[in-house]
Design a protein around this motif. Structure first.
Motif, short mmCIF file in Angstrom:
data_model
loop_
_atom_site.label_atom_id
_atom_site.label_comp_id
_atom_site.label_asym_id
_atom_site.label_seq_id
_atom_site.Cartn_x
_atom_site.Cartn_y
_atom_site.Cartn_z
N LEU A 111 22.84 -14.74 52.24
CA LEU A 111 23.68 -13.85 51.41
C LEU A 111 22.93 -12.57 51.05
O LEU A 111 23.51 -11.48 51.11
CB LEU A 111 24.14 -14.59 50.14
N LEU A 112 21.65 -12.69 50.71
CA LEU A 112 20.87 -11.50 50.38
C LEU A 112 20.65 -10.62 51.61
O LEU A 112 20.58 -9.39 51.49
CB LEU A 112 19.53 -11.89 49.77
N ALA A 113 20.58 -11.22 52.78
CA ALA A 113 20.39 -10.45 54.01
C ALA A 113 21.67 -9.73 54.42
O ALA A 113 21.62 -8.61 54.93
CB ALA A 113 19.93 -11.37 55.14
N ASP A 114 22.81 -10.36 54.19
CA ASP A 114 24.09 -9.82 54.67
C ASP A 114 24.82 -8.91 53.68
O ASP A 114 25.69 -8.15 54.08
CB ASP A 114 25.03 -10.95 55.08
N TYR A 115 24.50 -9.02 52.40
CA TYR A 115 25.21 -8.24 51.38
C TYR A 115 24.21 -7.49 50.50
O TYR A 115 23.09 -7.93 50.32
CB TYR A 115 26.09 -9.16 50.51
N ASP A 116 24.68 -6.40 49.93
CA ASP A 116 23.86 -5.60 49.02
C ASP A 116 23.98 -6.22 47.62
O ASP A 116 24.83 -5.83 46.83
CB ASP A 116 24.36 -4.14 49.03
N LEU A 117 23.13 -7.20 47.35
CA LEU A 117 23.17 -7.94 46.09
C LEU A 117 21.85 -7.75 45.35
O LEU A 117 20.80 -7.59 45.97
CB LEU A 117 23.39 -9.43 46.36
N GLU A 118 21.91 -7.84 44.02
CA GLU A 118 20.70 -7.80 43.22
C GLU A 118 20.04 -9.17 43.17
O GLU A 118 18.83 -9.29 43.20
CB GLU A 118 21.00 -7.29 41.81
N SER A 119 20.88 -10.21 43.07
CA SER A 119 20.37 -11.58 43.08
C SER A 119 21.52 -12.51 43.43
O SER A 119 22.69 -12.12 43.43
CB SER A 119 19.76 -11.97 41.72
N VAL A 120 21.15 -13.75 43.74
CA VAL A 120 22.14 -14.75 44.09
C VAL A 120 21.69 -16.10 43.53
O VAL A 120 20.50 -16.40 43.47
CB VAL A 120 22.37 -14.81 45.62
N TRP A 121 22.66 -16.90 43.09
CA TRP A 121 22.43 -18.24 42.58
C TRP A 121 23.32 -19.17 43.39
O TRP A 121 24.51 -18.91 43.56
CB TRP A 121 22.80 -18.26 41.09
N ARG A 144 17.65 -16.57 43.49
CA ARG A 144 16.72 -15.68 44.18
C ARG A 144 17.15 -14.23 43.96
O ARG A 144 18.32 -13.90 44.04
CB ARG A 144 16.74 -16.01 45.67
N GLU A 145 16.16 -13.37 43.73
CA GLU A 145 16.41 -11.94 43.59
C GLU A 145 16.25 -11.27 44.94
O GLU A 145 15.48 -11.74 45.78
CB GLU A 145 15.43 -11.30 42.61
N ALA A 146 16.93 -10.16 45.12
CA ALA A 146 16.76 -9.37 46.34
C ALA A 146 15.31 -8.92 46.42
O ALA A 146 14.67 -8.64 45.41
CB ALA A 146 17.69 -8.16 46.31
N GLY A 147 14.77 -8.93 47.63
CA GLY A 147 13.40 -8.50 47.83
C GLY A 147 12.37 -9.59 47.66
O GLY A 147 11.20 -9.39 47.93
#
Length: 149
Positions: A111-121, A144-147
């Motif tokens: 999800l973090l790789a495919d979308y411009d997100l700040e974080s994902v749970w 997880r946070e982006a980066g």
């Protein structure tokens, strides 16, 4: 006729100014939450679990951050949650993992790789875990946070 087109242009200019003002004011942070995505998967520690499979329920929280969609009302300006559900189903069903931790981590990374997100749970729940004691469900959460890796 010219008066009508002039009014339309004025309205469009007003909408653009409103959009610019809204961007300049306090930025809104958007979170998309998906609850109860039920999938039949083949994850588990035992070979039998992976072979036979079982139902998993996934919950997701996507921190989009600021987005123009709060003003534009355009799906192109945000994350399409129907598309996210399809991607999560694909990731969860294309490969078998022994642990829910690994599955959640894989989904979060994708999800973090495919979308411009700040974080994902990501939360994965086994409603009928294969253990000898009476348990309603077991679940694992990964945030997880982006980066971050």
């Amino acid at each position: 006729m010219d008066g009508e087109h002039g009014d339309d242009a004025d309205e469009l200019d007003d909408e653009r100014e409103e959009l610019d003002e809204d961007r300049d004011e306090g930025a809104e942070s958007v979170t998309i939450e998906i609850t109860g995505l039920s999938l039949y998967t083949h994850h588990g520690v035992s070979e039998a679990e992976r072979e036979v499979g079982q139902r998993l329920v996934l919950d997701l929280r996507l921190d989009v951050g600021t987005t123009d969609a709060t003003v534009t009302d355009a799906i192109e300006d945000t994350v399409d949650y129907a598309e996210v559900c399809q991607l999560v189903a694909l990731v969860a069903q294309q490969r078998s993992h022994k642990t829910l931790e690994r599955l959640c981590g894989t989904i979060a990374s994708r999800l973090l790789a495919d979308y411009d997100l700040e974080s994902v749970w990501v939360k994965a729940t086994k409603p009928e875990p294969p253990i000898a004691l009476p348990v309603d469900e077991v679940s694992i959460e990964v945030w997880r946070e982006a980066g971050s890796s």
